[in-house]
Design a protein around this motif. Sequence first.
Motif, PDB file in Angstrom:
ATOM      1  N   ILE A   4       0.897  -1.170  -0.081  1.00  0.00           N
ATOM      2  CA  ILE A   4       0.050  -0.059   0.058  1.00  0.00           C
ATOM      3  C   ILE A   4       0.981   1.347   0.006  1.00  0.00           C
ATOM      4  CG2 ILE A   4      -1.553   1.221   1.481  1.00  0.00           C
ATOM      5  CD1 ILE A   4      -3.069  -1.022   0.091  1.00  0.00           C
ATOM      6  N   ASN A   5       1.824   1.229   0.589  1.00  0.00           N
ATOM      7  CA  ASN A   5       2.984   2.289   0.681  1.00  0.00           C
ATOM      8  C   ASN A   5       3.189   3.080  -0.770  1.00  0.00           C
ATOM      9  OD1 ASN A   5       2.962   2.238   3.531  1.00  0.00           O
ATOM     10  ND2 ASN A   5       4.788   1.050   3.704  1.00  0.00           N
ATOM     11  N   ASN A   6       3.208   2.033  -1.549  1.00  0.00           N
ATOM     12  CA  ASN A   6       3.696   2.671  -3.162  1.00  0.00           C
ATOM     13  C   ASN A   6       2.430   3.505  -3.679  1.00  0.00           C
ATOM     14  OD1 ASN A   6       6.080   1.331  -2.904  1.00  0.00           O
ATOM     15  ND2 ASN A   6       5.193  -0.688  -3.956  1.00  0.00           N
ATOM     16  N   LEU A   7       1.165   3.361  -3.022  1.00  0.00           N
ATOM     17  CA  LEU A   7       0.370   4.083  -3.548  1.00  0.00           C
ATOM     18  C   LEU A   7       0.047   5.491  -2.893  1.00  0.00           C
ATOM     19  CD1 LEU A   7      -2.654   1.448  -3.291  1.00  0.00           C
ATOM     20  CD2 LEU A   7      -1.378   2.378  -5.237  1.00  0.00           C
ATOM     21  N   ILE A   8       0.889   5.727  -1.775  1.00  0.00           N
ATOM     22  CA  ILE A   8       0.880   6.946  -1.107  1.00  0.00           C
ATOM     23  C   ILE A   8       1.648   7.920  -1.693  1.00  0.00           C
ATOM     24  CG2 ILE A   8       1.589   7.955   1.238  1.00  0.00           C
ATOM     25  CD1 ILE A   8       0.925   5.283   2.486  1.00  0.00           C
ATOM     26  N   VAL A  85      -3.997  11.938   0.664  1.00  0.00           N
ATOM     27  CA  VAL A  85      -3.213  10.881   1.032  1.00  0.00           C
ATOM     28  C   VAL A  85      -2.702  10.430   0.079  1.00  0.00           C
ATOM     29  CG1 VAL A  85      -2.700   8.476   2.466  1.00  0.00           C
ATOM     30  CG2 VAL A  85      -3.688  10.592   3.501  1.00  0.00           C
ATOM     31  N   PHE A  86      -3.322   9.805  -0.889  1.00  0.00           N
ATOM     32  CA  PHE A  86      -3.062   8.850  -2.155  1.00  0.00           C
ATOM     33  C   PHE A  86      -2.695   9.542  -3.400  1.00  0.00           C
ATOM     34  CE2 PHE A  86      -4.860   6.125   1.190  1.00  0.00           C
ATOM     35  CZ  PHE A  86      -3.945   4.957   1.342  1.00  0.00           C
ATOM     36  N   CYS A  87      -3.308  10.821  -3.706  1.00  0.00           N
ATOM     37  CA  CYS A  87      -3.430  11.111  -5.001  1.00  0.00           C
ATOM     38  C   CYS A  87      -2.634  12.629  -5.243  1.00  0.00           C
ATOM     39  CB  CYS A  87      -4.986  11.547  -5.355  1.00  0.00           C
ATOM     40  SG  CYS A  87      -5.899   9.935  -5.400  1.00  0.00           S
ATOM     41  N   GLU A  88      -1.802  12.576  -6.143  1.00  0.00           N
ATOM     42  CA  GLU A  88      -0.968  13.655  -6.583  1.00  0.00           C
ATOM     43  C   GLU A  88      -1.691  14.580  -7.471  1.00  0.00           C
ATOM     44  OE1 GLU A  88       1.834  15.096  -5.708  1.00  0.00           O
ATOM     45  OE2 GLU A  88       2.501  13.167  -5.467  1.00  0.00           O
ATOM     46  N   PRO A  89      -2.103  15.791  -6.831  1.00  0.00           N
ATOM     47  CA  PRO A  89      -2.681  16.672  -7.805  1.00  0.00           C
ATOM     48  C   PRO A  89      -2.398  16.760  -9.192  1.00  0.00           C
ATOM     49  CG  PRO A  89      -2.339  17.746  -5.599  1.00  0.00           C
ATOM     50  CD  PRO A  89      -1.589  16.415  -5.796  1.00  0.00           C
ATOM     51  N   LYS A  90      -3.165  17.025 -10.120  1.00  0.00           N
ATOM     52  CA  LYS A  90      -2.866  17.072 -11.582  1.00  0.00           C
ATOM     53  C   LYS A  90      -2.319  15.880 -12.251  1.00  0.00           C
ATOM     54  CE  LYS A  90      -1.670  21.738 -11.726  1.00  0.00           C
ATOM     55  NZ  LYS A  90      -0.604  22.772 -12.168  1.00  0.00           N
ATOM     56  N   GLU A  91      -2.138  14.725 -11.491  1.00  0.00           N
ATOM     57  CA  GLU A  91      -1.538  13.530 -11.967  1.00  0.00           C
ATOM     58  C   GLU A  91      -2.285  12.178 -11.624  1.00  0.00           C
ATOM     59  OE1 GLU A  91       2.164  11.770 -10.270  1.00  0.00           O
ATOM     60  OE2 GLU A  91       3.218  13.814 -10.736  1.00  0.00           O
ATOM     61  N   ASP A  92      -3.099  12.151 -10.666  1.00  0.00           N
ATOM     62  CA  ASP A  92      -3.751  10.980 -10.390  1.00  0.00           C
ATOM     63  C   ASP A  92      -5.086  10.939 -10.718  1.00  0.00           C
ATOM     64  OD1 ASP A  92      -1.594   9.260  -9.419  1.00  0.00           O
ATOM     65  OD2 ASP A  92      -1.612  10.068  -7.487  1.00  0.00           O
ATOM     66  N   SER A 163      -6.436  -2.454  -8.532  1.00  0.00           N
ATOM     67  CA  SER A 163      -5.101  -2.265  -8.138  1.00  0.00           C
ATOM     68  C   SER A 163      -4.705  -1.021  -7.198  1.00  0.00           C
ATOM     69  CB  SER A 163      -4.317  -2.183  -9.170  1.00  0.00           C
ATOM     70  OG  SER A 163      -4.659  -1.075 -10.258  1.00  0.00           O
ATOM     71  N   GLY A 164      -5.806  -0.311  -6.909  1.00  0.00           N
ATOM     72  CA  GLY A 164      -5.705   0.893  -6.063  1.00  0.00           C
ATOM     73  C   GLY A 164      -6.519   0.592  -4.820  1.00  0.00           C
ATOM     74  N   ILE A 165      -7.043   1.891  -4.114  1.00  0.00           N
ATOM     75  CA  ILE A 165      -7.658   1.922  -2.730  1.00  0.00           C
ATOM     76  C   ILE A 165      -9.153   1.968  -3.085  1.00  0.00           C
ATOM     77  CG2 ILE A 165      -8.198   3.591  -0.970  1.00  0.00           C
ATOM     78  CD1 ILE A 165      -5.231   2.393  -0.816  1.00  0.00           C
ATOM     79  N   VAL A 166      -9.737   0.954  -2.400  1.00  0.00           N
ATOM     80  CA  VAL A 166     -11.228   1.203  -2.554  1.00  0.00           C
ATOM     81  C   VAL A 166     -11.728   1.804  -1.404  1.00  0.00           C
ATOM     82  CG1 VAL A 166     -13.305  -0.317  -2.782  1.00  0.00           C
ATOM     83  CG2 VAL A 166     -11.317  -0.916  -4.110  1.00  0.00           C
ATOM     84  N   PHE A 167     -12.553   2.925  -1.538  1.00  0.00           N
ATOM     85  CA  PHE A 167     -13.180   3.339  -0.632  1.00  0.00           C
ATOM     86  C   PHE A 167     -14.836   3.223  -0.579  1.00  0.00           C
ATOM     87  CE2 PHE A 167     -15.336   6.976   1.422  1.00  0.00           C
ATOM     88  CZ  PHE A 167     -14.479   7.534   2.460  1.00  0.00           C
ATOM     89  N   LEU A 168     -15.144   2.392   0.591  1.00  0.00           N
ATOM     90  CA  LEU A 168     -16.479   1.785   0.274  1.00  0.00           C
ATOM     91  C   LEU A 168     -17.223   2.553   1.337  1.00  0.00           C
ATOM     92  CD1 LEU A 168     -18.557   0.004  -0.221  1.00  0.00           C
ATOM     93  CD2 LEU A 168     -17.720  -1.605   1.557  1.00  0.00           C
ATOM     94  N   ASN A 216      -1.559   0.406   8.236  1.00  0.00           N
ATOM     95  CA  ASN A 216      -0.826   1.410   7.437  1.00  0.00           C
ATOM     96  C   ASN A 216      -1.435   2.620   7.021  1.00  0.00           C
ATOM     97  OD1 ASN A 216       1.268  -0.283   7.584  1.00  0.00           O
ATOM     98  ND2 ASN A 216       1.189  -1.028   5.700  1.00  0.00           N
ATOM     99  N   ILE A 217      -2.651   2.268   6.608  1.00  0.00           N
ATOM    100  CA  ILE A 217      -3.557   3.375   5.797  1.00  0.00           C
ATOM    101  C   ILE A 217      -3.956   4.426   7.044  1.00  0.00           C
ATOM    102  CG2 ILE A 217      -5.788   3.855   4.865  1.00  0.00           C
ATOM    103  CD1 ILE A 217      -5.502   1.560   3.208  1.00  0.00           C
ATOM    104  N   ILE A 218      -4.295   3.890   8.161  1.00  0.00           N
ATOM    105  CA  ILE A 218      -4.821   4.578   9.290  1.00  0.00           C
ATOM    106  C   ILE A 218      -3.745   5.469   9.795  1.00  0.00           C
ATOM    107  CG2 ILE A 218      -5.693   4.573  11.654  1.00  0.00           C
ATOM    108  CD1 ILE A 218      -8.002   3.833   9.566  1.00  0.00           C
ATOM    109  N   SER A 219      -2.525   4.885  10.038  1.00  0.00           N
ATOM    110  CA  SER A 219      -1.527   5.642  10.603  1.00  0.00           C
ATOM    111  C   SER A 219      -1.170   6.746   9.766  1.00  0.00           C
ATOM    112  CB  SER A 219      -0.249   4.839  10.962  1.00  0.00           C
ATOM    113  OG  SER A 219       0.340   4.323   9.779  1.00  0.00           O
ATOM    114  N   VAL A 220      -1.045   6.705   8.407  1.00  0.00           N
ATOM    115  CA  VAL A 220      -0.622   7.831   7.414  1.00  0.00           C
ATOM    116  C   VAL A 220      -1.984   8.856   7.592  1.00  0.00           C
ATOM    117  CG1 VAL A 220      -1.563   6.671   5.128  1.00  0.00           C
ATOM    118  CG2 VAL A 220       0.497   8.397   5.288  1.00  0.00           C
ATOM    119  N   MET A 221      -2.880   8.270   7.540  1.00  0.00           N
ATOM    120  CA  MET A 221      -4.108   9.337   7.706  1.00  0.00           C
ATOM    121  C   MET A 221      -4.144  10.196   8.927  1.00  0.00           C
ATOM    122  SD  MET A 221      -7.317   6.967   6.206  1.00  0.00           S
ATOM    123  CE  MET A 221      -8.721   8.202   6.133  1.00  0.00           C
TER     124      MET A 221
END
Length: 337
Positions: A4-8, A85-92, A163-168, A216-221
């Motif tokens: 997951i770290n690679n997605l951050i 946390v996960f998305c680079e502006p103008k890129e992702d 292959s990315g984050i699923v926000f349910l 991992n996700i919670i700690s980065v949030m």
Amino acid sequence: MDNINNLIRKNIRSLTPYSSARDEYKSNQGIFLDANENPFGSLNRYPDPYQWRLKKILSIQNNVEIKNILIGNGSDEIIDLVQRVFCEPKEDKIIICPPTYGMYEVYANINNLEVISVPLTKNFQLNANEILKQNAKILYLCSPNNPTGNSLENLEYIIENFSGIVFLDEAYIDFSDTPSLVSKIKEYPNLIVSQTFSKARGLAAVRIGIAYANENIISVMNKVKPPYNVSELNQQAAMQSLADENNFKSNIQLIKSERELLKKSLLTLDFVKKIYPSDANFLLVKMENAIAIYNRLIEQQIITRNRSSVVENTIRITIGTPQENQQLINALQLVMS
Ligand SMILES: Cc1ncc(COP(=O)(O)O)c(C=O)c1O
């Protein structure tokens, strides 16, 4: 999903978060001269930045560890936080499946992210093939979905293969007979389940949202959220609500039985063409001339939500008290005559 770290976002991975006074000295015993608070008053201290007491109760009630829980200032804050946390502006990119809750897209616009739209099918279900062809950082799913009201199928297949984050977004899950996927966060490291106190708990004014996810996700949030994002009053109101599960459950039962009654009454009206199946606390209703009816209701001070721009000729009706629902039916009968 290996890592997951690679997605951050890179800058977030290396971010040194703000260290608040309450982070540095955690006990509540002592003379506090560390946070530039006013020594007088009853709400003069900053609240617990990690809401430990509230999380402890949620952890026990939902059988989830505290490290897998994040509290937001409403779930709207969490929807935004995940993008930052996960998305680079103008890129992702993010994926949404309309018709659905509008804030996923609004936040993506604010955060300068591209929005890929993969509409729901005719039956308001997911188009799994199309979703899985896309390359995006976050997939936003809402089940039961707003405004259609139905629960989505095939969720686990999509979570497993995306292959990315699923926000349910489970804002309406307590009104549904379909079980929550919170317990699945152990199985799927890319799954974030969000819930809220705004709907079934009747605390929309309080602003409490919850994210359940892998540690991992919670700690980065936690690194990215504002240090004191949930006020002391909000935390207390949430804990009070959790202490009264009987009231919570009976309230839900009443809303669900009113939903069925309202459905029956609505079906007796000539201009009602269809009521979509709902697992939520609202009904999406197809009507002849929905916009005109919506306006006629407003004239009688009954406010519903015109959803005709997203599902043709529909209004979305929130289930009210028994008296309010009856007043709605009376008003609609007047429109009919
Ligand atoms: C699907 C969905 N998610 C989230 C929210 C926002 O919830 P909160 O009040 O927790 O910010 C709403 C509010 O209507 C909603 O319908």
